[in-house]
Motif scaffolding. Structure first.
Motif, PDB file in Angstrom:
ATOM      1  N   HIS A  24      48.829  47.393  31.435  1.00  0.00           N
ATOM      2  CA  HIS A  24      49.323  46.966  30.128  1.00  0.00           C
ATOM      3  C   HIS A  24      49.329  45.450  29.987  1.00  0.00           C
ATOM      4  O   HIS A  24      49.057  44.920  28.902  1.00  0.00           O
ATOM      5  N   VAL A  32      37.335  51.404  33.337  1.00  0.00           N
ATOM      6  CA  VAL A  32      38.379  52.330  33.758  1.00  0.00           C
ATOM      7  C   VAL A  32      38.210  52.704  35.221  1.00  0.00           C
ATOM      8  O   VAL A  32      39.156  52.766  35.988  1.00  0.00           O
ATOM      9  N   PHE A  72      44.296  50.884  33.112  1.00  0.00           N
ATOM     10  CA  PHE A  72      45.081  50.684  31.900  1.00  0.00           C
ATOM     11  C   PHE A  72      46.319  49.835  32.179  1.00  0.00           C
ATOM     12  O   PHE A  72      47.435  50.177  31.799  1.00  0.00           O
ATOM     13  N   ALA A 111      39.077  50.380  28.912  1.00  0.00           N
ATOM     14  CA  ALA A 111      40.292  49.630  28.599  1.00  0.00           C
ATOM     15  C   ALA A 111      39.973  48.278  27.977  1.00  0.00           C
ATOM     16  O   ALA A 111      40.810  47.704  27.273  1.00  0.00           O
TER      17      ALA A 111
END
Length: 415
Positions: free
Chosen positions: A379, A33, A377, A112
């Motif tokens: 996606h 992260v 994060f 993540a």
């Protein structure tokens, strides 16, 4: 929790693990992260905006209730005496062993990159070969995945959604507190939303069958690993149990210096006080058993011969140039230190598996996975890593055997 002093005996390998871990006092599980590319107002954090809850902020000079080592050793959770044990005590560990047979699963930290473990579990279900685990343990992101791993494949869709929908704004606010560089109130709210009374009841039901769900935190006051018996907490079933369950998951993911520690109320000899708990990976990159049980002279054995470990990261640090900002420099340091500690812990467990009669299988993100990660994060990155984990499990190439003390991944095509 009764008195259980720090075991005086430490193997050379175990000492090495602790020395490596202590290089960064703030070692934690969410290292990817904060080891990600820098972000600005238009990046991950700005994907959504949340209003912080109205609450009084802890004054910088607010003193804690003092307590002694003796009181710490005698401390228990009021009303749930079997809620936790010391994670470095072999005697304590016996108290949280399962009463049913079956394989064990240990989930590491990784921020993540937990998308890998979530994908692996999902693909494992789809292959039809995923077993019911007698024990599931987790640290940090591993602790957040663990409830779904413990409850089985019927919760796979919820697990997928957790990684498909999460944003940086669901984890932290870019704002300092008296105790941290970032404010983790969004993560607290995220956990409260996802850990429901229905989940608690389901975990309690499995606990009553003899299965065990364990989560690691680090007791900052004692400087020791603590293992929480989450099924015993869930079995209590009231509001206090629900709060404690959520607090433990939050504490296990609270990277010291980055996120606030979590204060947990305990009682010793009629005196109540609060312990300070932080990220489980400071003392347990992943947890299978106390290290004293891995010593060459130990006669201890686990009540299983099958252990799976899911490492939610690669086993080597990748090249990265952090910007000259304290959060990114500290994040990079945490990542490097945790990777070293993780490798040392894995080496220790792997080297002892054969002697202990364990069929140990380890899954980790291979070096061949090189999808670009464009921010916190991201996606697209997380979805690619999730799908990669699914594909590995479906093909039966996710876990590597540890024959002869070496990790040998089953053959797979590079990607």
């Amino acid at each position: 929790m009764g008195v259980s002093p720090v075991p005086p005996f430490r193997t050379v390998a175990n000492t090495a693990v602790r020395l490596i871990a202590s290089v960064a006092v703030v070692v934690g599980v969410a290292w990817p992260v904060f080891d990600a590319p820098p972000f600005g107002a238009d990046a991950a954090y700005a994907q959504s905006k949340k209003s912080p809850p109205k609450a009084k902020q802890l004054p910088k000079d607010q003193p804690r209730t003092a307590f002694t080592l003796e009181e710490q050793n005698a401390a228990v959770i009021p009303g749930i005496p079997d809620a936790r044990v010391w994670g470095d005590s072999e005697a304590d560990f016996q108290r949280v062993l399962p009463t049913v047979n079956g394989p064990w699963l240990a989930l590491s930290g990784g921020g993540a990159d937990g998308a890998y473990g979530a994908g692996l579990l999902t693909g494992w279900s789809q292959s039809g070969n995923r077993p019911e685990f007698a024990v599931v343990t987790g640290s940090s992101i591993g602790g957040l995945i663990a409830p779904y791993a413990f409850l089985g494949s019927r919760f796979d869709e919820e697990l997928r959604k957790n990684f498909a929908e999460i944003t940086a704004a669901d984890v932290f606010e870019d704002k300092q507190t008296p105790e941290s560089l970032f404010d983790s109130w969004p993560l607290k709210q995220t956990i409260e939303k996802r850990v429901t009374r229905e989940m608690l009841a389901a975990i309690a039901a499995e606990h009553k069958k003899g299965r065990r769900f364990l989560v690691a935190t680090t007791n900052q006051d004692a400087g020791r690993r603590m293992i929480w018996n989450m099924g015993a907490i869930a079995a209590r079933g009231d509001d206090k149990a629900l709060k404690l369950f959520r607090d433990v998951l939050l504490a296990s993911s609270s990277i010291p210096g980055m996120f606030q520690p979590v204060m947990i109320e305990v009682e010793a000899n009629g005196k109540r006080f609060q312990e300070m708990h932080a990220d489980g990976t400071i003392t347990a990159p992943f947890f299978v058993m106390p290290e004293s049980m891995l010593a060459a002279g130990s006669a201890a054995r686990l009540p299983t011969n099958q252990v799976y470990v899911i490492i939610n990261s690669k086993l080597e640090s990748e090249f990265s140039m952090p910007e000259r900002r304290i959060s990114l420099i500290l994040g990079r340091t945490i990542g490097v230190a945790l990777t070293a500690a993780l490798k040392a812990e894995l080496l220790l467990v792997t080297a002892s598996a054969h002697r202990l009669g364990l069929n140990l299988n380890v899954a980790y993100v291979p070096e061949t996975f090189n999808h670009p990660n464009r921010g916190l994060f991201d996606h697209v990155y997380m979805e690619a890593l999730f799908k990669y984990g699914v594909e590995q499990a479906q093909k039966g190439t996710g876990f590597a055997s540890t024959a002869d003390g070496m990790i040998q991944r089953r053959s797979e095509s590079a990607r």
